[in-house]
Design a protein around this motif. Structure first.
Motif, PDB file in Angstrom:
ATOM      1  N   HIS A   1      33.578  52.413  51.108  1.00  0.00           N
ATOM      2  CA  HIS A   1      35.044  52.514  51.172  1.00  0.00           C
ATOM      3  C   HIS A   1      35.434  53.856  51.787  1.00  0.00           C
TER       4      HIS A   1
ATOM      5  N   HIS B   1      38.058  55.400  54.886  1.00  0.00           N
ATOM      6  CA  HIS B   1      39.064  55.196  55.940  1.00  0.00           C
ATOM      7  C   HIS B   1      38.767  56.190  57.053  1.00  0.00           C
TER       8      HIS B   1
ATOM      9  N   LYS C   1      40.043  43.353  53.012  1.00  0.00           N
ATOM     10  CA  LYS C   1      40.828  44.112  52.036  1.00  0.00           C
ATOM     11  C   LYS C   1      42.225  43.537  51.858  1.00  0.00           C
TER      12      LYS C   1
ATOM     13  N   HIS D   1      38.377  51.043  43.739  1.00  0.00           N
ATOM     14  CA  HIS D   1      38.794  52.233  42.969  1.00  0.00           C
ATOM     15  C   HIS D   1      39.501  51.985  41.630  1.00  0.00           C
TER      16      HIS D   1
ATOM     17  N   ASP E   1      36.597  56.267  48.946  1.00  0.00           N
ATOM     18  CA  ASP E   1      37.974  56.109  49.433  1.00  0.00           C
ATOM     19  C   ASP E   1      38.335  57.297  50.328  1.00  0.00           C
TER      20      ASP E   1
HETATM   21 ZN   LIG Z   1      41.201  53.028  50.305  1.00  0.00          ZN
END
Ligand SMILES: [Zn+2]
Length: 428
Positions: free
Chosen positions: A60, A62, A144, A228, A299
């Motif tokens: 995960h 970005h 997602k 998360h 994340d």
């Molecule tokens: Zn995320």
């Protein structure tokens, strides 16, 4: 042939690492010998009795998006290697990645920029994309979706999203915060601008409700991954959901495991879900240890530090997480929380490899990709980011000193040794 001598490796379910010699032939691990082979060897790395771990897998992160223009696979790779991550599964941010063309564009860019291995998730799901899920089969590792703005799915859309993803062999991944609760709570605090109020606007109960609602639409054999999980209430809801449905998995982030809302004096620490209490951290660690939470994911979200220094309501949500991953998790997980090294390997690479079908990753064993970290578990050092990090100034041990990816030393003693382009697309 590359040989790593004097290595301590976590083998099978043994709690204690075993002294070994690791033989690497090309990209792959050829053998692990418990009895050392005598004689001269060429191309030897002596691990000096240090711990060897499989390269971490972050499922995960970005990385490529107009919302995070400073982020790319080159700087993400550098942060990843410093944090012991050798494989990244990239997560869409604001720009839709819901068709083959959009995925291929990302693959093209990452193939030029990345040093670590990579794959892509699709997202963010919306009703208009339900028909294109089948087009993503075989090119992405997951899809997602959200239960909150700006990509909130209604309950019927959610049911269709989960069903359609499963039908096509893709793992639906869900951000669980209940939109109604977030809206109602946010309204109460909008006139305030001190960063500390932000976590109150997205309380743990929003996570609990969302996990309950999501799990209520999952059919018995369907898969769902919850991204998360951040709170004790979320863990409790997850436990119930997993009891009912055996194919639900979940991840926790290092920032939710380690940082708390009472320290949130800067918008830099804004992320969704927000930071919570020390009690929530305790619940997350315990869930991670017993398997209610399956593994760790960062994340990761990197923008210039100045970009974060805005009003709390307009600052972008997200923090960089790759760079500190190994030392932060080792220090808090193994040293402070007493997680066994066996479980540590599972939550940092083994479970991710299994969940996302990365067949040659996530273990140190013959036939696997030679992705590994030589980790210094003895010395404690103050964490200093080359970029910026929410962990700046914290004392950590467990820094990876050498990182090997597919048989090549790609990072050693603080230096990246490979060029962008080394990273390989892991087509599912
Ligand atoms: Zn995320």
């Amino acid at each position: 042939m590359l040989t790593i001598t004097d290595a301590r490796v976590v083998i099978d379910t043994n709690a204690e690492p075993v002294d070994c010699e690791i033989l690497i032939d090309g990209n792959r691990i050829k053998a692990i010998k418990k009895d050392f082979l005598p004689g001269e060897k060429e191309n030897v790395i002596c691990a000096r009795g240090q711990l060897i771990l499989p390269g971490f897998i972050d499922v995960h992160a970005h990385i490529l998006d107009p919302l995070i223009p400073a982020s790319n696979f080159a700087n993400a790779s550098e942060m990843a290697l410093r944090g012991g991550v050798t494989t990244i599964l990239e997560m869409p941010t604001s720009k839709p990645t819901m068709c083959a063309a959009a995925v291929n564009e990302k693959v093209k860019r990452a193939s030029k920029e990345s040093i670590v291995d990579f794959a892509f998730h699709a997202g963010n799901m919306a009703a208009e994309y339900l028909g294109s899920v089948k087009e993503l089969k075989g090119i992405v590792t997951g899809v997602k979706g959200f239960m909150c703005a700006p990509y909130a799915l209604g309950i019927d859309e959610l049911r269709q999203f989960i069903a359609e993803s499963n039908r096509n062999g893709l793992l639906p991944m869900l951000h669980c915060e209940d939109e109604m609760t977030v809206q109602n709570e946010t309204r109460k605090y909008l006139s305030l601008h001190n960063p500390e109020i932000y976590p109150l606007s997205r309380p743990a109960i929003a996570e609990k409700i969302a996990i309950e609602n999501a799990s209520s639409v999952v059919r018995e054999n369907e898969h769902l991954h919850i991204v998360h999980v951040s709170s004790r209430a979320g863990v409790d809801a997850l436990k119930t959901a997993k009891n009912r449905c055996k194919n639900i998995s979940a991840e926790a982030c290092p920032h939710h495991l380690i940082l708390t809302a009472d320290k949130m004096h800067t918008p830099k620490l804004k992320m969704n879900p927000p930071l919570r209490t020390a009690d929530d951290c305790t619940a997350l660690w315990s869930a991670l240890n017993v398997g209610t939470i399956d593994f760790v994911a960062t994340d990761h979200f990197y923008v210039d530090a100045d970009e974060k220094e805005r009003d709390i309501w307009s600052a972008p949500a997200g923090v960089p997480g790759l760079e500190a991953l190994c030392p932060a998790m080792f220090t808090y997980g193994v040293k402070k929380m007493g997680i066994s090294l066996f479980r540590f390997v599972q939550i940092t690479s083994g479970m991710q490899a299994r969940r996302f079908g990365l067949m040659h990753k996530g273990a140190i064993a013959p036939g696997m990709d030679a992705d590994m970290l030589i980790v210094n578990t003895r010395d404690t050092k103050r964490f200093k980011s080359k970029f910026w990090s929410p962990y700046e100034g914290m004392d950590f041990s467990g820094y990876p000193e050498t990182v090997i990816l597919r048989g090549k030393v790609v990072y050693a003693d603080g230096q990246v040794l490979e060029k962008p382009g080394y990273g390989k697309y892991l087509r599912p």
